[in-house]
Motif scaffolding. Structure first.
Motif, PDB file in Angstrom:
ATOM      1  N   GLU A 623     -28.754   6.279  45.237  1.00 33.88           N
ATOM      2  CA  GLU A 623     -28.870   6.642  46.656  1.00 33.88           C
ATOM      3  C   GLU A 623     -27.989   5.747  47.523  1.00 33.88           C
ATOM      4  OE1 GLU A 623     -32.209   6.137  50.175  1.00 33.88           O
ATOM      5  OE2 GLU A 623     -32.894   6.421  48.107  1.00 33.88           O
ATOM      6  N   ILE A 624     -28.007   4.440  47.255  1.00 33.77           N
ATOM      7  CA  ILE A 624     -27.193   3.504  48.042  1.00 33.77           C
ATOM      8  C   ILE A 624     -25.710   3.760  47.818  1.00 33.77           C
ATOM      9  CG2 ILE A 624     -26.537   1.075  48.219  1.00 33.77           C
ATOM     10  CD1 ILE A 624     -29.451   0.342  47.790  1.00 33.77           C
ATOM     11  N   PHE A 625     -25.313   4.011  46.567  1.00 35.91           N
ATOM     12  CA  PHE A 625     -23.905   4.270  46.275  1.00 35.91           C
ATOM     13  C   PHE A 625     -23.395   5.468  47.079  1.00 35.91           C
ATOM     14  CE2 PHE A 625     -20.644   6.606  43.994  1.00 35.91           C
ATOM     15  CZ  PHE A 625     -19.701   5.633  43.743  1.00 35.91           C
ATOM     16  N   ASN A 626     -24.134   6.556  47.049  1.00 40.74           N
ATOM     17  CA  ASN A 626     -23.698   7.766  47.749  1.00 40.74           C
ATOM     18  C   ASN A 626     -23.737   7.588  49.262  1.00 40.74           C
ATOM     19  OD1 ASN A 626     -23.212   9.327  45.388  1.00 40.74           O
ATOM     20  ND2 ASN A 626     -25.413   9.665  45.164  1.00 40.74           N
ATOM     21  N   ASP A 627     -24.730   6.832  49.761  1.00 38.71           N
ATOM     22  CA  ASP A 627     -24.806   6.594  51.196  1.00 38.71           C
ATOM     23  C   ASP A 627     -23.633   5.744  51.669  1.00 38.71           C
ATOM     24  OD1 ASP A 627     -26.228   6.580  53.812  1.00 38.71           O
ATOM     25  OD2 ASP A 627     -26.426   4.432  53.372  1.00 38.71           O
ATOM     26  N   LEU A 628     -23.295   4.697  50.918  1.00 43.07           N
ATOM     27  CA  LEU A 628     -22.156   3.864  51.285  1.00 43.07           C
ATOM     28  C   LEU A 628     -20.846   4.636  51.179  1.00 43.07           C
ATOM     29  CD1 LEU A 628     -23.036   0.415  49.626  1.00 43.07           C
ATOM     30  CD2 LEU A 628     -23.395   1.146  51.979  1.00 43.07           C
ATOM     31  N   LYS A 629     -20.769   5.509  50.206  1.00 46.79           N
ATOM     32  CA  LYS A 629     -19.550   6.307  50.042  1.00 46.79           C
ATOM     33  C   LYS A 629     -19.313   7.187  51.261  1.00 46.79           C
ATOM     34  CE  LYS A 629     -17.267   9.406  46.734  1.00 46.79           C
ATOM     35  NZ  LYS A 629     -17.429  10.140  45.453  1.00 46.79           N
ATOM     36  N   ARG A 630     -20.390   7.762  51.810  1.00 46.16           N
ATOM     37  CA  ARG A 630     -20.258   8.579  53.020  1.00 46.16           C
ATOM     38  C   ARG A 630     -19.806   7.735  54.214  1.00 46.16           C
ATOM     39  NH1 ARG A 630     -25.034  10.968  50.931  1.00 46.16           N
ATOM     40  NH2 ARG A 630     -26.304   9.578  52.241  1.00 46.16           N
ATOM     41  N   LEU A 635     -19.254   0.661  46.451  1.00 46.29           N
ATOM     42  CA  LEU A 635     -20.210  -0.246  45.805  1.00 46.29           C
ATOM     43  C   LEU A 635     -19.761  -0.534  44.380  1.00 46.29           C
ATOM     44  CD1 LEU A 635     -22.977  -1.729  45.710  1.00 46.29           C
ATOM     45  CD2 LEU A 635     -23.959   0.417  44.865  1.00 46.29           C
ATOM     46  N   TYR A 636     -19.642  -1.829  44.046  1.00 47.95           N
ATOM     47  CA  TYR A 636     -19.370  -2.262  42.687  1.00 47.95           C
ATOM     48  C   TYR A 636     -20.595  -3.030  42.166  1.00 47.95           C
ATOM     49  CZ  TYR A 636     -14.331  -1.257  43.052  1.00 47.95           C
ATOM     50  OH  TYR A 636     -13.120  -0.636  43.179  1.00 47.95           O
ATOM     51  N   LEU A 637     -20.823  -2.940  40.856  1.00 51.72           N
ATOM     52  CA  LEU A 637     -21.840  -3.739  40.183  1.00 51.72           C
ATOM     53  C   LEU A 637     -21.154  -4.663  39.188  1.00 51.72           C
ATOM     54  CD1 LEU A 637     -24.511  -0.972  39.366  1.00 51.72           C
ATOM     55  CD2 LEU A 637     -24.307  -2.346  41.431  1.00 51.72           C
ATOM     56  N   SER A 638     -21.722  -5.849  38.978  1.00 50.19           N
ATOM     57  CA  SER A 638     -21.103  -6.799  38.043  1.00 50.19           C
ATOM     58  C   SER A 638     -22.176  -7.492  37.208  1.00 50.19           C
ATOM     59  CB  SER A 638     -20.289  -7.855  38.811  1.00 50.19           C
ATOM     60  OG  SER A 638     -21.142  -8.681  39.575  1.00 50.19           O
ATOM     61  N   GLU A 639     -21.762  -7.917  36.010  1.00 49.25           N
ATOM     62  CA  GLU A 639     -22.583  -8.732  35.108  1.00 49.25           C
ATOM     63  C   GLU A 639     -23.913  -8.054  34.758  1.00 49.25           C
ATOM     64  OE1 GLU A 639     -22.737 -12.877  36.004  1.00 49.25           O
ATOM     65  OE2 GLU A 639     -20.870 -12.840  37.152  1.00 49.25           O
ATOM     66  N   CYS A 640     -23.850  -6.763  34.469  1.00 51.39           N
ATOM     67  CA  CYS A 640     -25.052  -6.018  34.068  1.00 51.39           C
ATOM     68  C   CYS A 640     -25.331  -6.245  32.581  1.00 51.39           C
ATOM     69  CB  CYS A 640     -24.865  -4.526  34.332  1.00 51.39           C
ATOM     70  SG  CYS A 640     -24.656  -4.113  36.069  1.00 51.39           S
ATOM     71  N   ARG A 641     -26.563  -6.528  32.242  1.00 53.28           N
ATOM     72  CA  ARG A 641     -26.951  -6.725  30.848  1.00 53.28           C
ATOM     73  C   ARG A 641     -27.037  -5.395  30.122  1.00 53.28           C
ATOM     74  NH1 ARG A 641     -31.545 -11.522  31.143  1.00 53.28           N
ATOM     75  NH2 ARG A 641     -30.414 -12.842  32.617  1.00 53.28           N
ATOM     76  N   LYS A 652     -28.394   8.872  33.392  1.00 47.59           N
ATOM     77  CA  LYS A 652     -27.131   9.528  33.752  1.00 47.59           C
ATOM     78  C   LYS A 652     -26.575   8.979  35.064  1.00 47.59           C
ATOM     79  CE  LYS A 652     -28.326  13.751  31.257  1.00 47.59           C
ATOM     80  NZ  LYS A 652     -28.495  15.221  31.310  1.00 47.59           N
ATOM     81  N   PHE A 653     -26.593   7.659  35.154  1.00 54.19           N
ATOM     82  CA  PHE A 653     -26.169   6.976  36.363  1.00 54.19           C
ATOM     83  C   PHE A 653     -24.701   7.257  36.675  1.00 54.19           C
ATOM     84  CE2 PHE A 653     -24.287   3.085  38.219  1.00 54.19           C
ATOM     85  CZ  PHE A 653     -25.034   2.982  39.374  1.00 54.19           C
ATOM     86  N   TYR A 654     -23.857   7.258  35.649  1.00 52.93           N
ATOM     87  CA  TYR A 654     -22.414   7.395  35.869  1.00 52.93           C
ATOM     88  C   TYR A 654     -22.042   8.805  36.315  1.00 52.93           C
ATOM     89  CZ  TYR A 654     -22.816   3.161  33.112  1.00 52.93           C
ATOM     90  OH  TYR A 654     -23.190   1.932  32.648  1.00 52.93           O
ATOM     91  N   GLU A 655     -22.809   9.806  35.890  1.00 51.03           N
ATOM     92  CA  GLU A 655     -22.530  11.175  36.319  1.00 51.03           C
ATOM     93  C   GLU A 655     -22.848  11.366  37.800  1.00 51.03           C
ATOM     94  OE1 GLU A 655     -24.535  13.963  33.871  1.00 51.03           O
ATOM     95  OE2 GLU A 655     -23.832  13.081  31.980  1.00 51.03           O
ATOM     96  N   LYS A 656     -23.794  10.583  38.309  1.00 46.83           N
ATOM     97  CA  LYS A 656     -24.214  10.748  39.704  1.00 46.83           C
ATOM     98  C   LYS A 656     -23.499   9.769  40.636  1.00 46.83           C
ATOM     99  CE  LYS A 656     -28.737  12.185  37.997  1.00 46.83           C
ATOM    100  NZ  LYS A 656     -30.168  11.860  37.865  1.00 46.83           N
ATOM    101  N   THR A 657     -22.732   8.830  40.064  1.00 44.78           N
ATOM    102  CA  THR A 657     -21.937   7.903  40.885  1.00 44.78           C
ATOM    103  C   THR A 657     -20.482   8.021  40.433  1.00 44.78           C
ATOM    104  OG1 THR A 657     -22.468   6.091  39.343  1.00 44.78           O
ATOM    105  CG2 THR A 657     -23.883   6.346  41.271  1.00 44.78           C
ATOM    106  N   GLU A 658     -19.937   6.950  39.889  1.00 40.69           N
ATOM    107  CA  GLU A 658     -18.608   6.955  39.291  1.00 40.69           C
ATOM    108  C   GLU A 658     -18.645   6.090  38.041  1.00 40.69           C
ATOM    109  OE1 GLU A 658     -15.699   5.780  42.111  1.00 40.69           O
ATOM    110  OE2 GLU A 658     -16.046   7.477  43.466  1.00 40.69           O
TER     111      GLU A 658
END
Length: 688
Positions: A623-630, A635-641, A652-658
């Motif tokens: 939701e935040i990714f799409n809101d910021l995109k508008r 939005l970038y994410l880093s150092e995810c385990r 299916k996070f990547y299908e709904k964001t980038e």
């Protein structure tokens, strides 16, 4: 004029950006996570069925008779102790420690047996049988299992809830006959042994389910507040015996202690026994100073002075020859059965009434015992297993319940003496049991003339350590307000209401405080430390540089349903976006004048603190990714385990964001954002 100042600030920021990036020209370009994994890693993608199959193959693929035998023998730590026992180094110390602790067991066992409203001999049984069982299954050689004041008080309350006192005892009008008193004691013993069986079964169930980790939720502030409050109840219960009066009965409900003291003061005005009072006060003074000198000179004296046993012997001899019971109406212990009891299956008549007290006593006893065991293990460098300790406590209570024992627990005072006496192995319990067994078989009738006021004095003096815990309030006040609040609420609820109610209130408070800590963790802004790829909190590192168009954030907790609302609100606050609706009539001028002008083009969320993320957290990031995109913000994410990325894949996070928004490190994400800004910038406003 304002626009000129803003342009100058932007130029200064751009110059700072160029200065920091100049030292990084020789470093590799940023890594998107997927390209990094393709180049260096090979992440497993196993289905749930494959995981189960792999686990079964690993643990059950080579099951043999010897394997099963070793698994069984691993549950008996005494065998390892005997296998590696060094007679020259350990035997003398173990014998001395066993005899010393056994001498403490005798008076404390009788005193705490009386505290449970049972005859004193049953306290000696609890000092004998559970010690042997714990020696076989336990892992802490310095923990002294047996009677304990707080547990004894809780057992007394459980017995009173099942076995009501006869009316003549309630009214204090008729002397109870020996026969009716014997029947009442037998009924109490049946309830106590049933309670021990249930407590043991609860502890065994926790051990078999490997739920020993649950003890970490019974934190030290909670245990300190609970035991300190319970010590007040134990102390109060011994005052009538100290002054030689009958204890006020039928006091229930809230503010139990104030009501008790009001009735007790009335009794003391008319029925106080001054001889009993004098004996009790003198006993307290002697014990207090004896323990003080024992503690002060313990490094010089090899054997601790058995002041409690000496008091018992002197009190018994004095009472026998002076005839304190007949001449001065002083209560004495009375006849004590000689010999060990025969095994009898516990009664199952009152199970429905004892389940809740059993769970409560099991929780308190295991939390106190395991915390002491871990304290000694850290001090002496050996390993203590919570699940094995649960097995030891459970076996000790279940087996002992067949020998007329009530629930047992670890005692801090005896454990400290056991440690300080030079004992080093589990065989301390064996030597202690030899001494206790000899006393129970041959010497118990000698204590029939012991005044009850002496036992009350022993209990009161042994509460010293629990009362000293009240200074923990000041300690926790300086360390953490929440921990101080937990201690205070637990202690107050125990004192004002009752032990069991205080336990439930303390556990609920501990749960709420832990929830609050995870719901509202720190959410900080990060800056780059000069000439490095390290990013730190700008509050603690003011010199850390923040880029003019890039915001770097870190949420210091896992992201899940409980803290999602806080995360969302704080996230938008930190990037200067206001989610509130504008009022119909504006109260402030230019409140939302610049609502559509955003300072940041890239927001980087460092996820190194995410141990896990649930479905609600993933949906919020989408939701935040799409809101910021508008809004024109990336939005970038880093150092995810891996565990976090696995949840992303399942949702299916990547299908709904980038697909390429996750970077290996925070510095990689910042470098990628700067590169994008460089491509989009004009020649007059170049960033690097």
């Amino acid at each position: 004029m304002t626009d000129i100042v803003a342009d100058n600030d932007e130029v200064n920021d751009d110059q700072e950006d160029r200065r920091l990036s100049a030292s990084e020209d020789q470093t590799p370009r940023s890594f998107c996570l997927q390209s990094f994994v393709n180049l260096y890693g090979d992440e497993p993608h196993l289905s749930r069925f494959d995981h189960i199959k792999h686990y079964a193959k690993k643990h059950c693929g080579s099951v043999t008779f010897l394997c099963c035998l070793n698994i069984f023998l691993d549950k008996i730590p005494l065998l390892y102790c005997l296998k590696k026992y060094n007679i020259r180094k350990n035997l003398f110390g173990d014998i001395i420690a066993g005899i010393t602790v056994a001498i403490m067991h005798i008076p404390q066992g009788m005193a705490y047996g009386v505290l449970t409203t049972l005859p004193p001999i049953y306290g000696l049984y609890v000092s004998f049988f559970p010690v042997i069982i714990y020696m076989i299954f336990g892992t802490c050689p310095h923990l002294s299992i047996g009677t304990f004041a707080v547990i004894s008080l809780m057992i007394a309350q459980a017995i009173e809830g099942v076995v009501p006192l006869p009316m003549d005892m309630i009214n204090n009008t008729t002397i109870v006959s020996n026969e009716s008193n014997s029947l009442l004691n037998n009924e109490k013993v049946q309830v106590a042994t049933t309670l021990a069986l249930l407590v043991g079964l609860v502890q065994l169930l926790l051990s078999f389910l490997r739920l020993g980790f649950l003890t970490v939720y019974l934190t030290e502030p909670f245990i300190s507040g609970f035991t300190s409050g319970a010590a007040v109840h134990v102390f109060t219960s011994q005052i009538p015996s100290l002054f030689g009066v009958k204890s006020p009965s039928r006091i229930e409900g809230a503010f139990k202690l104030p009501k008790f003291y009001i009735k007790l003061i009335r009794l003391l005005f008319y029925k106080i026994n001054w001889i009993s009072t004098a004996i009790g006060i003198i006993s307290i003074i002697i014990l207090f100073f004896s323990k003080y000198f024992n503690e002060r000179y313990k490094s010089k004296i090899r054997i601790v002075l058995p002041c409690e046993l000496i008091l018992v012997i002197i009190g018994t001899v004095l009472s026998h020859f002076v005839r304190l019971d007949s001449k001065y109406d002083i209560s004495v212990v009375g006849e004590i059965k000689r010999g060990l009891p025969s095994p009898v299956f516990p009664s199952l008549n009152s199970i429905d009434k004892l389940i809740v007290p059993a769970i409560t006593i099991a929780a308190v006893s295991l939390s106190i015992s395991i915390s002491m065991a871990k304290m000694f293990s850290r001090k002496h460098g050996y390993k203590v297993s919570s699940n094995q300790e649960l097995l030891a406590y459970g076996m000790a209570n279940v087996i002992s319940s067949f020998f007329k024992c009530y629930p047992s627990a670890g005692s801090l005072s005896r454990s400290v003496v056991q440690e300080g006496s030079g004992g080093k192995t589990l065989l301390i319990g064996g030597f202690s049991s030899i001494v206790l067994g000899s006393v129970i078989i041959a010497l118990t009738p000698l204590f029939r003339s012991l005044p009850m006021t002496c036992l009350a004095a022993i209990i009161i003096v042994n509460l010293k350590g629990l009362f000293y815990q009240m200074k923990d309030f000041i300690f926790y006040f300086h360390i953490s307000v929440l921990e101080c609040l937990l201690w205070t609420i637990t202690f107050t609820s125990v004192v004002l209401f009752d032990v069991d109610i205080g336990l439930y209130v303390g556990i609920c408070t501990s749960f709420i405080i832990n929830t609050i800590r995870t719901q509202k963790p720190r959410f900080v802004t990060l800056g780059q430390v000069e000439h490095t790829g390290i990013y730190k909190n700008v509050v603690y590192f003011p010199s850390a540089h923040q880029y003019s168009k890039i915001k770097v954030l870190r949420f210091d907790e896992s992201l899940y349903a409980c803290n999602v609302p806080f995360f969302k609100r704080k996230f938008y606050e930190l990037i200067d976006i206001h989610l509130e609706h504008s009022p119909i009539i504006s109260c402030r001028e230019d409140t939302h004048k610049h609502a559509d002008k955003f300072n940041f083009k890239y927001v980087i969320l460092e996820c190194s603190t995410f141990n896990f993320i649930d479905t609600v957290g993933v949906k919020l990031l989408i939701e935040i990714f799409n809101d910021l995109k508008r809004r024109g913000i990336v939005l970038y994410l880093s150092e995810c385990r891996f565990e976090v990325r696995h949840t992303f894949d399942a949702m299916k996070f990547y299908e709904k964001t980038e697909f390429h928004i996750i970077y290996v490190t925070t510095h990689d994400a910042v470098t990628a954002a700067r590169n994008q800004l460089n491509r989009a910038s004009t020649p007059d406003h170049t960033i690097i």
